[in-house]
Design an enzyme around this catalytic site. Sequence first.
Site, PDB file in Angstrom:
ATOM      1  N   SER A 253       0.969  -1.034  -0.046  1.00 50.01           N
ATOM      2  CA  SER A 253       0.172  -0.072   0.125  1.00 50.01           C
ATOM      3  C   SER A 253       0.960   1.284  -0.021  1.00 50.01           C
ATOM      4  O   SER A 253       1.688   1.318   0.711  1.00 50.01           O
ATOM      5  CB  SER A 253      -0.718  -0.008   1.369  1.00 50.01           C
ATOM      6  OG  SER A 253      -1.539   1.083   1.295  1.00 50.01           O
ATOM      7  N   ARG A 254       0.695   2.084  -1.242  1.00 48.74           N
ATOM      8  CA  ARG A 254       1.729   3.142  -1.142  1.00 48.74           C
ATOM      9  C   ARG A 254       1.508   4.284  -0.226  1.00 48.74           C
ATOM     10  O   ARG A 254       2.316   5.259  -0.221  1.00 48.74           O
ATOM     11  CB  ARG A 254       1.988   3.513  -2.556  1.00 48.74           C
ATOM     12  CG  ARG A 254       2.620   2.279  -3.344  1.00 48.74           C
ATOM     13  CD  ARG A 254       2.898   2.707  -4.853  1.00 48.74           C
ATOM     14  NE  ARG A 254       3.062   1.648  -5.435  1.00 48.74           N
ATOM     15  CZ  ARG A 254       2.246   0.935  -6.667  1.00 48.74           C
ATOM     16  NH1 ARG A 254       1.365   1.671  -6.903  1.00 48.74           N
ATOM     17  NH2 ARG A 254       2.927  -0.164  -7.078  1.00 48.74           N
ATOM     18  N   VAL A 255       0.228   4.555   0.184  1.00 43.95           N
ATOM     19  CA  VAL A 255      -0.092   5.620   0.957  1.00 43.95           C
ATOM     20  C   VAL A 255      -0.804   5.242   2.306  1.00 43.95           C
ATOM     21  O   VAL A 255      -0.913   6.197   3.136  1.00 43.95           O
ATOM     22  CB  VAL A 255      -1.107   6.791   0.185  1.00 43.95           C
ATOM     23  CG1 VAL A 255      -0.338   7.253  -1.016  1.00 43.95           C
ATOM     24  CG2 VAL A 255      -2.199   6.018  -0.397  1.00 43.95           C
TER      25      VAL A 255
END
Length: 499
Positions: free
Chosen positions: A364-366
């Site tokens: 999950s990048r954020v």
Amino acid sequence: MKIQPDEISSILREKIKGLKLEIDIAETGKVVQVGDGIARIYGLNNVMAGEMIKFPGDVTGMALNLEEDNVGCIIFGESEKIKEGDIAKRTKKILQVPIGKALLGRVVNALGDPLDGKGEIKAEDFKPVERKALGVVERQPVKEPLQTGLKAIDSMIPIGRGQRELIIGDRQTGKTAIAIDTILNQKDTDMVCIYVAIGQKKSSVAKIVNVLEEKGAMAYTIVVVASAAESASLQYLAPYSGCTIGEYFRDKGEHALIIYDDLSKHAVSYRELSLLLRRPPGREAYPGDVFYLHSRLLERASKLNDELGGGSLTALPIIETQADDLTAYIPTNVISITDGQIFLNSRLFYSGFRPAINAGLSVSRVGGNAQLKSMKSVTGQLRVALAQYSELEAFAKFGSDLDKTTQDQLKRGRRLVEILKQSQYSPLSVAKQTFIIFMANEGFLDDIEIENVKKMEEELFSTLDSEYKDFMKSMIKDKLNDEIKDAMRKICKKVLKKF
């Protein structure tokens, strides 16, 4: 005075010469060719791209190809009602769908017409299905969590409101199950859910609607269906319609979650339309703009800034892979558009680890920014521990003599894997998730037999529900300090005594 017959004919000839008989080909057109859900129309010189076109028999279409000598139009509904020579008319409106709170609890098709037999929908307004995504200035960073209720996701691959997180994996590995669990977990929150079913069997969609009805989730859910039995044009349209419905809630300062199930079938329907419209094929026969097809859809999901009300639209697109191949054309396209992916592995699924999430390839990048501090305090080591376990497990198959440290790591790893298993339709609160992961991290489960871990978990949850409701509420408010951790250890020891 007598008028001679030859004078009359000459006068008529003059009149006819001055008369110009023309149909208004700027506003109407004639169907030149029709079939396979596509109509080619001569005329409609002023038509706009994406404009609604009206055909006889109350059939609607949409102009997609604006060529020199004809207009290529996709047809929603029965193309059998249209025949060559029919007149097609402009509506001067870009294709629109109904929006508003009246849609809650309803099952609609891609045009917003009801399919559930509960009567007409009184829409507040109509909005175009296509809309330019808002710019960076109108947005703000993702910072509020969207809880799925699944331990493996909320702990390692957290999702925030306004994020776009891809769910990807082979068929029958539990992709839809994750999406439905996430919807169920939004009960008693301020989240509106939209489930868009693209190219699925009607029976599968009916089962999902039944589950949502039984669990009381339809009250805050809208289901948009373009089933496998429907035309490619309706399957192409469905996700954009769902997105427009979701944007209504976001723009009001509320929160919405939209699930596109699935975009692989969406790309296939668009490929079909493009080839029928004679657009040039590219890689795997998809048209050249298939990336733009999904990017303009997913880019509309966002978290608005406070001046615009701070609403959010979170997107969970689903993509089906073949033989776990993440490097195919459509999967790589959508991976590059989204802010992370949850990768489901068929090998894990069949070995009984469900949800079958591959922690190594999922990211999950954020969402880390949106994760609750209490959850963050216990999950720091989880991903590393799991990665070490999977490596050691492979190694342990070859080597029989393992030192004590390695044996302990394997023991801990097996129990971590066991607690991340979760049955379908049973989402958990953040406090319970945090507690069970804390228990495993602290080594309380190390001496419990693997087959008893589930019973232990159930015992813990029932103890928490009956005796520690207030403590659970206070514990997740902030980072876990030493005082809270000590209290948690005491509860763990109390539960352990029963085993």
